[in-house]
Design an enzyme around this catalytic site. Sequence first.
Site, short mmCIF file in Angstrom:
data_model
loop_
_atom_site.label_atom_id
_atom_site.label_comp_id
_atom_site.label_asym_id
_atom_site.label_seq_id
_atom_site.Cartn_x
_atom_site.Cartn_y
_atom_site.Cartn_z
N HIS A 12 21.49 58.09 -34.65
CA HIS A 12 21.95 56.69 -34.68
C HIS A 12 21.88 56.14 -36.11
O HIS A 12 21.31 55.08 -36.36
CB HIS A 12 21.17 55.83 -33.68
N HIS A 59 13.81 49.42 -33.77
CA HIS A 59 13.21 49.61 -35.09
C HIS A 59 12.64 48.28 -35.58
O HIS A 59 13.09 47.72 -36.58
CB HIS A 59 14.24 50.13 -36.08
N HIS A 193 14.71 64.32 -40.36
CA HIS A 193 14.64 62.88 -40.56
C HIS A 193 13.35 62.47 -41.26
O HIS A 193 12.31 62.32 -40.63
CB HIS A 193 14.64 62.28 -39.15
N GLU A 240 11.83 61.08 -33.36
CA GLU A 240 12.86 60.39 -32.55
C GLU A 240 13.51 61.36 -31.55
O GLU A 240 14.04 60.94 -30.52
CB GLU A 240 13.94 59.77 -33.44
C1 DHB Z 1 18.63 56.58 -40.69
C2 DHB Z 1 18.47 57.11 -39.41
C3 DHB Z 1 17.79 56.39 -38.44
O1 DHB Z 1 17.58 56.87 -37.19
C4 DHB Z 1 17.29 55.14 -38.71
O2 DHB Z 1 16.69 54.47 -37.72
C5 DHB Z 1 17.45 54.58 -39.97
C6 DHB Z 1 18.11 55.32 -40.96
C7 DHB Z 1 19.36 57.32 -41.72
O3 DHB Z 1 19.73 58.47 -41.47
O4 DHB Z 1 19.62 56.75 -42.79
FE FE Z 2 16.18 55.59 -36.07
#
Ligand code: DHB
Ligand code: FE
Length: 280
Positions: A12, A59, A193, A240
């Site tokens: 996401h 978030h 991530h 996540e």
């Molecule tokens: C990104 C991915 C995430 O799941 C998020 O919550 C915030 C940023 C990213 O890839 O930049």
């Molecule tokens: Fe995220």
Amino acid sequence: MAEIIAGIGTSHVPAVGAAIDNGKQDEPYWAPYFNKIQPARDWMAEARPDVCIVVYNDHASAFSLDLIPTFAIGVAARFDPADEGYGPRGVPAADGHPQLAWHLAESLITDEFDLTIANKLPIDHGCTVPLSVLYGRPDAWPCRIIPLCVNVIQYPAPTGHRCFELGKAIRRAVETYPGDERVAIFGTGGMSHQLQGERAGLINTDFDLAFLDRLVSDPETQARVGHTEYLREAGSEGIELVMWLVMRGALSPRVTEVHRSHHVPTSNTSNGLIILENAA
Ligand code: DHB
Ligand code: FE
């Protein structure tokens, strides 16, 4: 009875939402990603689920460190896009499905999954970006939406196994709903991530692809993977990925993989997308 027709696992990434909102899909940086996911969009347009249960993490938009539900379900009739600091995204509000959502709450809680019930839940990029990934930029989302939040922000997050079992309970709940709704379930977030610190930008494609393989064919084993392995192999926010296990738990042991894509870069994380059709 209502039925779950498919599960969708997707990152996401906020920048993907911004690319769609700002019409950048054909730009050289973005075109390779959007070309890869086009078959998934075609599948979605064909499948036309009536309801999407979107499993995502808030978030710190609707919730904050003042209040941290491990699992929360949105039962409202409408969910507005959250203001994440730059004003709400210019995407449609989501129409909920209060009747099915309350049925899910009742069924899940009496099935011993003690969800928090949210009558008001502004939805942040965790929920809205996956909708944009699959539906593009419509005037209205072509389905009802039931948001289901999982805390993966503040330690301790629920285990992958607990998430997988929650998915199984969601399936039991959907299949006892006296309606003819065709339901898709999204598991969102991940993949590799790590947004901050010395390892920022960590990409572990081997781990991502092995996760997808096991998600499809051996989810019971994947569900036993602990937090530390996600952190070590996929980075601090790689956790996540446990939300994809909620989605997988809601499907049959055997599924048909109809789409898989994995793309870098769309940000400094890996961007994955998979669609699994449920066996009857
Ligand atoms: C990104 C991915 C995430 O799941 C998020 O919550 C915030 C940023 C990213 O890839 O930049
Ligand atoms: Fe995220």
